[in-house]
Design an enzyme around this catalytic site. Structure first.
Site, PDB file in Angstrom:
ATOM      1  N   ASN A 157       0.850  -1.178   0.000  1.00  0.00           N
ATOM      2  CA  ASN A 157       0.000   0.000   0.000  1.00  0.00           C
ATOM      3  C   ASN A 157       0.890   1.234   0.000  1.00  0.00           C
ATOM      4  O   ASN A 157       1.379   1.674   1.037  1.00  0.00           O
ATOM      5  CB  ASN A 157      -0.913  -0.003   1.232  1.00  0.00           C
ATOM      6  CG  ASN A 157      -1.947   1.098   1.164  1.00  0.00           C
ATOM      7  OD1 ASN A 157      -1.728   2.103   0.515  1.00  0.00           O
ATOM      8  ND2 ASN A 157      -3.051   0.895   1.839  1.00  0.00           N
ATOM      9  N   ASP A 158       1.084   1.759  -1.185  1.00  0.00           N
ATOM     10  CA  ASP A 158       1.933   2.937  -1.373  1.00  0.00           C
ATOM     11  C   ASP A 158       1.534   4.097  -0.476  1.00  0.00           C
ATOM     12  O   ASP A 158       2.291   5.050  -0.302  1.00  0.00           O
ATOM     13  CB  ASP A 158       1.803   3.417  -2.824  1.00  0.00           C
ATOM     14  CG  ASP A 158       2.877   2.832  -3.720  1.00  0.00           C
ATOM     15  OD1 ASP A 158       3.946   2.479  -3.212  1.00  0.00           O
ATOM     16  OD2 ASP A 158       2.632   2.734  -4.928  1.00  0.00           O
ATOM     17  N   CYS A 159       0.325   4.046   0.033  1.00  0.00           N
ATOM     18  CA  CYS A 159      -0.209   5.190   0.773  1.00  0.00           C
ATOM     19  C   CYS A 159      -0.115   5.037   2.278  1.00  0.00           C
ATOM     20  O   CYS A 159      -0.556   5.920   3.010  1.00  0.00           O
ATOM     21  CB  CYS A 159      -1.657   5.421   0.361  1.00  0.00           C
ATOM     22  SG  CYS A 159      -1.794   5.721  -1.388  1.00  0.00           S
ATOM     23  N   ASN A 183       2.179   5.567   4.776  1.00  0.00           N
ATOM     24  CA  ASN A 183       3.492   6.200   4.876  1.00  0.00           C
ATOM     25  C   ASN A 183       3.784   6.500   6.341  1.00  0.00           C
ATOM     26  O   ASN A 183       3.486   7.585   6.833  1.00  0.00           O
ATOM     27  CB  ASN A 183       3.515   7.480   4.038  1.00  0.00           C
ATOM     28  CG  ASN A 183       2.898   7.268   2.660  1.00  0.00           C
ATOM     29  OD1 ASN A 183       1.914   7.902   2.310  1.00  0.00           O
ATOM     30  ND2 ASN A 183       3.454   6.340   1.908  1.00  0.00           N
ATOM     31  N   GLN A 205       5.504   9.652  -0.595  1.00  0.00           N
ATOM     32  CA  GLN A 205       6.376   8.485  -0.702  1.00  0.00           C
ATOM     33  C   GLN A 205       7.856   8.816  -0.563  1.00  0.00           C
ATOM     34  O   GLN A 205       8.623   8.014  -0.064  1.00  0.00           O
ATOM     35  CB  GLN A 205       6.150   7.774  -2.031  1.00  0.00           C
ATOM     36  CG  GLN A 205       5.112   6.681  -1.921  1.00  0.00           C
ATOM     37  CD  GLN A 205       3.812   7.100  -2.577  1.00  0.00           C
ATOM     38  OE1 GLN A 205       3.785   7.421  -3.740  1.00  0.00           O
ATOM     39  NE2 GLN A 205       2.747   7.094  -1.817  1.00  0.00           N
TER      40      GLN A 205
END
Ligand code: GLC
Ligand code: GLC
Length: 814
Positions: free
Chosen positions: A486-488, A490, A503
């Site tokens: 999940n790139d989101c 963070n 990111q």
């Protein structure tokens, strides 16, 4: 409500109403020359790289939507009325409009006041050009004088610059017109050795190359002045906006049909041979002219089209099924496989949502895409794997993205996404299971493309594995880095500045936040690596990987377990994410899906408990949402995930990419009914009836469907370029239908709905056609196999070694 229908025998989706909720697109080309095309002929073309070699212009996020395309106008020269047979741009009220999107081609046609017109668009195999084959028929009882105007707006190559740098590029446009062919040669005078051309099989009555001459001042494509006047001005563009437009006059007797072929292409000359005569500024056309002449011939166009059909016939023929469910059949046999090839070709670059100027090839994205296309293009999968591995860093980490044209890692984004390296193991393993080609492991591959740093690919897998082991956090779980799948999510970003990248901004050291998802991924990848090692008789090594995998499994069950489900992560303060203790985001799909897919907690009931909780808290009628409850405000310690309004994207949207992890988990629990039910909830074909809600194409997966917290619950967005294609294909074929590749052969272990009496399948695997018949005798998932009438032990059927090229596999389920 539907806007068309599936024509399965022809492998087409037929759109019968032009004003679909969103442009419903298709892809042209499958090698180097590509295009996207909507159901009303919108879209654009490019050579290899949608940013750097854009051939035609498209206006993203324009109003009205979907502008810029391969437009043809017809004009009745007696009445002066004109219209577009593809509906856009004139949006005339047409009869019998239809758009047939097929495998690598699109045909759009309609009838207006007795004139029927249809255009077939496709890219011939092995050529850098596209063909528009226009057929016009006069159904009137009187002769008709018709002018056709075909038009393309050229992009000045770099799509980013083309859309932003007007102080320069209003001055650079250049064209040549010779023998009726329009050549677009902006920047050819300096450092480019390539040009585009737009040719027509019939003699031009007139042509145009300057956009303003075609449109007229303050006019748009729906009412071009030149078409209104029935005459083009033979303009030569100097600067501004070069276009290619051909006018052809047709005189059609009653019942008469005529065909015009247009060719839009891209061509390169050797740098030393750019001009003819040498020293001039005129394009050397010696090598392009024969190509143009060849494809302007309608018979050649037909032959090339037949070849394209054959190409897809053989690709899709590798895996065909016949089950009691029509949606499963058409997605597996046609559309999902097709989408997997599209994601291989496009990665995440060019769609209606991806502007072609953004991301390169994602490391994790591309490794996962392999799962869906490796059986159709093993040689290209091999090349892709080696390219990906060459962007791995010496640490074992990886560039998050690389540029397809240069094959170099993207420094702007860099590395530090701590799940990335594990995906390489999974990608390579899927290649080995398909092909049995273990030689790839010995291929020397550089780190960070640094000459001299080459090591066998196998070494890259070990560094991937060790990368995680060397980056464990306080609980012994893997550190998350910039984000995991999940790139989101963070957890080290802590961003308070608008516009900052979630990111790449890292305001914390990253020594605390841990990911339970990466733990599950590591357990799974470790077992894959162990299987590869034992296949190479490296038994001691294999034992180490298994031991590390088992250790991580134990840590996950101990510190990654929340009582009823798997936690998602620990944040930078050591606090839990995805726990019942949290106010929001109590339970997440990723860790519960991937841990159960990896088999964690299968023995002690934890997997069953986790998936039951997913069913209770996350599953909806439109698919399974990412997490619940959705984040209602921005959490600085969580990052981008909480930047989205509730129900969208990673904040409790239905991310179709991760739903298959739960489907696979359910098959591991033996729940065929539920696995297939989840499959059907997001299956585009099964959602066709609710197209006015779903809005995206019913023949392609979308990245996301709005979740239950969104006012638009059930509405899909971002169709086509998503890991969803590969994962759903993998889940339905390999785990639900259970036709699964292993290092030693093809396994047959279906976990299908109880009310299925069985199904049949044909799978070409390592050169052998497996004709599979599954017959249900009882309600369970126990498998008994017979190969060519002989009972065998277990569920794996190795390819025969006695020269048989076809085997009959009978599978009894009880
Ligand atoms: C353009 C450039 C500027 C340059 C000027 C004159 O405006 O942006 O940098 O000074 O042209 O060449
Ligand atoms: C996008 C990215 C992918 C990421 C996913 C979830 O699809 O391409 O890499 O895993 O979003 O954030």
């Amino acid at each position: 409500m539907k806007f068309g229908y599936f024509d399965d025998p022809n492998r087409e989706y037929v759109i019968t109403q032009p004003d679909t909720p969103l442009p419903w697109i298709n892809y042209l080309g499958c090698q180097a020359y590509f295009g996207i095309i909507s159901n009303t002929a919108g879209g654009y073309s490019f050579y290899r790289d949608a940013r750097l070699r854009r051939i035609s212009r498209y206006r993203y996020n324009n109003t009205p939507m979907d502008f810029g395309g391969r437009y043809i106008y017809l004009r009745d020269d007696d009445s002066t009325e004109f219209w577009s047979p593809s509906w856009q741009p004139t949006r005339t009220d047409l009869e019998n409009y239809s758009c047939r999107h097929g495998m690598g081609y699109t045909t759009i046609g309609s009838q207006y006041k007795g004139i029927e017109a249809s255009t077939r668009y496709f890219v011939p195999m092995d050529e850098n050009l596209e063909i528009w084959q226009l057929t016009v028929t006069n159904h009137r009882s009187t002769p008709a004088k018709i002018s056709s105007f075909a038009n393309i707006e050229f992009c000045l190559w770099d799509a980013q610059d083309d859309a932003t740098n007007f102080q320069r590029n209003f001055n650079t446009g250049q064209v040549e017109v010779e023998d009726g062919v329009i050549y677009h040669k902006t920047e050819y005078r300096e450092r480019r050795n390539h040009f585009a051309y737009f040719a027509c099989s019939e003699k031009d009555a007139s042509f145009e190359t300057q956009r303003e001459n075609f449109l007229g001042k303050y006019r748009s494509w729906d009412k071009p002045l030149a078409v209104e006047n029935g005459q083009l001005g033979n303009s030569i563009a100097h600067g501004w906006s070069p276009i290619g437009a051909h006018q052809v006059k047709l005189e059609l007797a009653p019942g008469e049909t005529r065909q015009i072929v247009f060719v839009l292409g891209y061509h390169e000359n050797p740098v030393a041979e750019k001009f003819d005569p040498p020293g001039s500024q005129t394009i050397n056309k010696k090598t392009v002219k024969p190509v143009i002449a060849k494809y302007l011939d309608a018979r050649q166009a037909d032959a090339s089209f037949a070849q394209l059909r054959q190409h897809w016939e053989s690709l899709l023929g590798i895996m065909q099924v016949n089950t009691p469910d029509i949606h499963t059949n058409r997605m597996v046999n046609i559309w999902n496989a097709y989408q997997c090839m599209v994601t291989f070709n496009m990665s995440r670059s060019a769609s209606f949502y991806e502007s072609g100027i953004g991301r390169g090839l994602g490391f994790r994205d591309s490794n996962q895409d392999l799962l869906g296309f490796v059986h159709m293009a093993p040689a290209r999968a091999r090349e892709r794997i080696l390219d990906l591995a060459a962007t791995q860093l010496p640490t074992g980490g990886a560039y998050h993205q690389y540029q397809p044209l240069t094959k170099r890692g993207n420094n702007d984004i860099g590395g530090g996404f701590n799940d990335d390296p594990q995906w390489l193991i999974i990608g390579v393993s899927s290649y080995l299971k398909e092909t049995g080609d273990f030689s790839i492991l010995d291929e020397p591959v550089a780190y960070d493309n640094e000459p001299g740093s080459e090591k066998p690919l196998y070494d890259h897998l070990l560094r991937s594995f060790n990368y995680t082991l060397e980056r464990l956090g306080p609980h012994g779980l893997p550190l998350i880095g910039r984000a995991d799948w999940n790139d989101c999510l963070n957890l080290n970003c802590f961003s308070d500045t608008p516009g900052q990248s979630f990111q790449t901004t890292t305001n914390k050291e990253g020594k605390v936040a841990e990911s339970v998802f990466i733990a599950g991924l590591f357990v799974y990848a470790g077992r894959e690596l162990a299987a590869i090692a034992s296949h190479r008789n490296l038994n001691a090594e294999a034992a180490t990987y298994l031991a590390e995998s088992a250790k991580m499994e134990k840590v996950t069950l101990e510190h990654g377990w929340d009582g009823e489900w798997f936690l998602r992560a620990y944040n930078d303060f050591g606090g839990k994410i995805g726990s019942k203790e949290c106010a929001e985001g109590k339970i997440f799909i990723e860790s519960n899906g991937f841990c159960t897919l990896a088999g964690i907690g299968l023995d002690d009931g934890k997997a069953a408990s986790a998936l039951a909780a997913v069913g209770e808290h996350l599953a909806t009628k439109h698919g399974i949402v990412v997490q619940q409850p959705a984040y209602t405000r921005y959490y600085i310690e969580m990052g981008e995930i909480s930047s989205y309004p509730p129900g969208y994207k990673e904040n409790a949207g239905i991310f179709c990419h991760v739903n298959p992890w739960v489907m696979i988990g359910e098959t591991r629990l033996g729940h065929g009914d539920l696995a297939h039910d989840y499959y059907s909830r997001i299956c585009p074909s099964a959602r066709e009836e609710i197209s006015e809600l779903h809005r995206c194409e019913p023949y392609a997966y979308a990245q996301m469907i709005a979740g239950k917290d969104a006012p638009t619950f059930g509405e899909a967005k971002n169709s086509w370029l998503t890991g969803t294609a590969a994962w759903n294909y993998y889940a339905i074929v390999q785990w639900i239908l259970g036709i699964r590749t292993t290092l030693g052969g093809l396994e047959i272990a279906p976990v299908v709905p109880k009310n299925w009496p069985g199904f049949t399948a044909s799978r070409t695997y390592r050169g052998v056609v497996y004709k599979i018949v599954v017959e249900r005798k009882g309600e369970g998932n126990s498998v008994a196999l017979a190969v060519d009438g002989v009972k065998i032990d277990g569920s794996v059927v190795p390819p025969p070694t006695d020269g048989r090229t076809e085997v009959a596999v009978h599978c009894t389920l009880s």
